[in-house]
Design a protein around this motif. Structure first.
Motif, mmCIF file in Angstrom:
data_model
loop_
_atom_site.group_PDB
_atom_site.id
_atom_site.type_symbol
_atom_site.label_atom_id
_atom_site.label_comp_id
_atom_site.label_asym_id
_atom_site.label_seq_id
_atom_site.Cartn_x
_atom_site.Cartn_y
_atom_site.Cartn_z
ATOM 1 N N LYS A 160 23.171 25.757 41.377
ATOM 2 C CA LYS A 160 24.511 25.433 41.845
ATOM 3 C C LYS A 160 25.265 24.691 40.747
ATOM 4 O O LYS A 160 24.693 23.877 40.033
ATOM 5 C CB LYS A 160 24.462 24.551 43.112
ATOM 6 C CG LYS A 160 23.881 25.264 44.320
ATOM 7 C CD LYS A 160 23.944 24.367 45.539
ATOM 8 C CE LYS A 160 23.373 25.068 46.763
ATOM 9 N NZ LYS A 160 23.415 24.209 47.962
ATOM 10 N N LYS A 197 34.342 22.108 46.073
ATOM 11 C CA LYS A 197 33.575 21.903 47.299
ATOM 12 C C LYS A 197 33.818 23.050 48.267
ATOM 13 O O LYS A 197 34.947 23.494 48.468
ATOM 14 C CB LYS A 197 33.979 20.581 47.954
ATOM 15 C CG LYS A 197 33.268 20.306 49.272
ATOM 16 C CD LYS A 197 33.743 19.015 49.892
ATOM 17 C CE LYS A 197 33.057 18.766 51.236
ATOM 18 N NZ LYS A 197 33.536 17.518 51.877
ATOM 19 N N GLN A 198 32.748 23.545 48.872
ATOM 20 C CA GLN A 198 32.857 24.588 49.884
ATOM 21 C C GLN A 198 33.184 23.934 51.224
ATOM 22 O O GLN A 198 32.362 23.222 51.796
ATOM 23 C CB GLN A 198 31.554 25.377 49.975
ATOM 24 C CG GLN A 198 31.196 26.141 48.708
ATOM 25 C CD GLN A 198 32.219 27.206 48.356
ATOM 26 O OE1 GLN A 198 32.707 27.918 49.240
ATOM 27 N NE2 GLN A 198 32.544 27.318 47.079
ATOM 28 N N GLN A 228 33.782 23.356 55.084
ATOM 29 C CA GLN A 228 33.121 23.859 56.285
ATOM 30 C C GLN A 228 34.153 24.347 57.305
ATOM 31 O O GLN A 228 35.285 23.880 57.341
ATOM 32 C CB GLN A 228 32.263 22.770 56.917
ATOM 33 C CG GLN A 228 31.210 22.187 55.990
ATOM 34 C CD GLN A 228 30.465 21.048 56.656
ATOM 35 O OE1 GLN A 228 29.622 21.256 57.503
ATOM 36 N NE2 GLN A 228 30.767 19.830 56.256
#
Length: 290
Positions: A73, A79-80, A82
């Protein structure tokens, strides 16, 4: 009559013939199965020979293990964020599923109607900053504002609203370093000793009533009613084993968060208070529960 009787006579006339027939009945199926297995497994297999050592064969053999054991990663990657239902289940469900601390339940249109009437922007603002017994971001300060907004949209829309999915703002371009920064680095070395000689700033002293203020603002939501297994303020029996762990351990659990058999506590109770202020709140609760 004689011919008809002979036609019905069995081919097995002696005990030896009977034994031979029984043995054949067992052996013939076994032999068929063995031959079938040999036929199926007789296909050419990749082994340690020349074909097995080809780069393609080696790569094919090691690929499953590598894929299963390692995931690389990029720590600098964005940032993914949510989805709303994921954030709800992980953070919001503890109160909004049961209605703890006055939280409107998921799907309760009657409880949500007045809140929905305030508009999406105001409801999201309350969720991000906190309101009454609800801590900021539901007690998870690591959530992005967009993730909180998504959870609000999911929760409200399940309860009669028609809020829109929040848009993700594009990252601002990095500002160019000012040209004057280079000359600043070439400042006279004589200034360094003067800067080093400056005394370090003394840490801010936490006032005596800070602990109570932090408790009233963040901790009372759970510790006032005993929600999610939190020991109530003043409950000596519930606090005794915790106090026995020592102040350092209690401070650590309060600052970093803690998950146990009785329940879970988010880091800093979901507040934005400093570490010293959280320690003061813990000391206040301990003193009131001895």
């Amino acid at each position: 009559m004689s011919d008809a009787h002979n036609e019905h006579e069995s081919a097995i006339k002696t005990p030896k013939q009977l034994i031979a027939a029984v043995i054949a009945g067992f052996l013939v199926p076994i032999i068929c199965i063995v031959l079938l297995v040999q036929y199926v497994t007789s296909a050419e297999q990749t082994g340690a020979g020349s074909t097995g050592q080809m780069p393609e064969s080696i790569a094919a053999r090691i690929k499953p293990e590598a894929d299963a054991g390692f995931t690389l990663k990029d720590v600098n990657a964005p940032k993914q964020l949510q989805a709303g239902d994921t954030v709800y289940k992980a953070t919001c469900a503890a109160c909004h599923d049961s209605g703890a601390a006055g939280a409107p339940k998921l799907g309760d249109a009657g409880a949500w109607s007045a809140r929905i009437g305030q508009g999406q922007e105001k409801v999201v603002e309350h969720a991000i900053k906190g309101l009454r017994a609800m801590p900021a971001k539901g007690g998870n300060p690591d959530l992005d504002d967009v993730e909180v907004a998504r959870a609000v949209v999911y929760l409200a829309n399940q309860s009669g609203a028609k809020f829109k999915e929040p848009a993700v703002k594009a990252a601002a371009p990095a500002a160019a370093a000012p040209a004057a920064a280079a000359p600043a680095e070439a400042a006279p070395a004589a200034a360094a000793p003067a800067a080093a000689a400056a005394p370090a700033a003394a840490p801010a002293q936490v006032s005596a009533d800070t602990g109570k203020k932090v408790y009233d603002a963040a901790c009372v939501a759970c510790h006032g009613a005993g929600i999610a297994g939190a020991p109530k303020l003043g409950d000596k029996a519930a606090w005794a084993p915790r106090i026995a762990q020592g102040s350092a351990k209690l401070h650590e659990h309060a600052i970093k968060g803690f998950t146990g058999k009785a329940g879970m506590m988010p880091p800093k109770g979901g507040s934005t208070a400093s570490d010293d202020e959280i320690k003061a709140a813990v000391d206040y609760m301990v003193a009131a529960s001895k």
